[in-house]
Design a protein around this motif. Structure first.
Motif, PDB file in Angstrom:
ATOM      1  N   ILE A  98       0.846  -1.203   0.000  1.00 26.55           N
ATOM      2  CA  ILE A  98       0.000   0.000   0.000  1.00 26.55           C
ATOM      3  C   ILE A  98       0.875   1.244   0.000  1.00 26.55           C
ATOM      4  O   ILE A  98       0.621   2.195  -0.745  1.00 26.55           O
ATOM      5  CB  ILE A  98      -0.958   0.004   1.213  1.00 26.55           C
ATOM      6  N   GLN A  99       1.902   1.244   0.827  1.00 25.80           N
ATOM      7  CA  GLN A  99       2.805   2.391   0.882  1.00 25.80           C
ATOM      8  C   GLN A  99       3.481   2.627  -0.465  1.00 25.80           C
ATOM      9  O   GLN A  99       3.649   3.772  -0.888  1.00 25.80           O
ATOM     10  CB  GLN A  99       3.854   2.183   1.977  1.00 25.80           C
ATOM     11  N   SER A 100       3.843   1.572  -1.143  1.00 26.02           N
ATOM     12  CA  SER A 100       4.469   1.722  -2.456  1.00 26.02           C
ATOM     13  C   SER A 100       3.489   2.296  -3.468  1.00 26.02           C
ATOM     14  O   SER A 100       3.894   3.036  -4.361  1.00 26.02           O
ATOM     15  CB  SER A 100       5.018   0.384  -2.936  1.00 26.02           C
ATOM     16  N   GLY A 101       2.235   1.976  -3.319  1.00 30.22           N
ATOM     17  CA  GLY A 101       1.231   2.574  -4.186  1.00 30.22           C
ATOM     18  C   GLY A 101       1.108   4.071  -3.973  1.00 30.22           C
ATOM     19  O   GLY A 101       0.806   4.819  -4.904  1.00 30.22           O
ATOM     20  N   ARG A 102       1.371   4.523  -2.768  1.00 27.68           N
ATOM     21  CA  ARG A 102       1.274   5.949  -2.440  1.00 27.68           C
ATOM     22  C   ARG A 102       2.554   6.717  -2.748  1.00 27.68           C
ATOM     23  O   ARG A 102       2.529   7.937  -2.835  1.00 27.68           O
ATOM     24  CB  ARG A 102       0.956   6.115  -0.957  1.00 27.68           C
ATOM     25  N   HIS A 103       3.665   5.997  -2.858  1.00 26.55           N
ATOM     26  CA  HIS A 103       4.967   6.643  -3.045  1.00 26.55           C
ATOM     27  C   HIS A 103       5.631   6.067  -4.301  1.00 26.55           C
ATOM     28  O   HIS A 103       6.260   5.004  -4.243  1.00 26.55           O
ATOM     29  CB  HIS A 103       5.856   6.427  -1.820  1.00 26.55           C
ATOM     30  N   PRO A 104       5.507   6.747  -5.420  1.00 29.42           N
ATOM     31  CA  PRO A 104       6.000   6.211  -6.703  1.00 29.42           C
ATOM     32  C   PRO A 104       7.473   5.800  -6.688  1.00 29.42           C
ATOM     33  O   PRO A 104       7.846   4.875  -7.406  1.00 29.42           O
ATOM     34  CB  PRO A 104       5.769   7.359  -7.683  1.00 29.42           C
TER      35      PRO A 104
END
Length: 180
Positions: A98-104
């Motif tokens: 999820i964090q990777s989805g928010r931080h390109p």
């Protein structure tokens, strides 16, 4: 990062944890994005190593139950025998996605990890006598991931349910050559 998530990861927090001056951390990792990427890369490298350790201890050939159990261990980065005590830490594994989805800037790291994870799953399936293409290994992972996320959302322990789901899904997704 493990305790409070990526958004709480700062130069100051890393410096305090490592007992270093914040300037030292900034000298090596100048931006917050550099810090996040380094932390995620460290975490993912450890997860791959742990998955390899799970696989290295497996017998050969594997039964369907052993293969399902090993795949769940590799995907959740947790030994199946600790199923009741690891809900929060398993959730942490999925929070990295999820964090990777928010931080390109984190997406390439997760992408490379997913390729390695797919390879680990294919290795487990090979020990069970099933040789699969990467897209089938990804489908097997999707069964684990979906089951784990559903169970976590319901407040339940996900590992036993994920193992049972794989015991159904593996023969359907990757039958033995003479089963088709």
């Amino acid at each position: 990062m493990r305790r409070r998530g990526i958004d709480a990861l700062t130069h100051r927090a890393v410096a305090e944890e490592a007992a270093l001056p914040p300037q030292t951390v900034r000298a090596h990792l100048p931006t917050r994005e550099d810090l996040w990427c380094a932390a995620l890369q460290y975490t993912l490298t450890g997860w791959v190593r742990r998955g390899e350790e799970f696989i290295d201890r497996l017998p050969e050939p594997l039964t369907l139950e052993q293969a399902a159990r090993a795949i769940v261990e590799v995907a959740t980065v947790h030994p199946a025998e600790h199923a009741d005590t690891t809900r929060a830490t398993i959730a942490g594994v999925y929070e990295r996605y999820i964090q990777s989805g928010r931080h390109p800037e984190l997406r390439p790291l997760i992408g490379r990890y997913n390729v390695e994870l797919t390879g680990l799953v294919a290795r487990v399936l090979a020990r069970h006598g099933r040789h699969v293409q990467p897209e089938i290994a990804r489908a097997v992972l999707a069964v684990v991931d979906g089951t784990v996320v559903y169970r976590l959302a319901e407040g339940e322990t996900p590992i036993p349910a994920a193992i049972r789901a794989l015991e159904v899904a593996i023969p359907l997704l990757c039958p033995f050559p003479n089963d088709t």
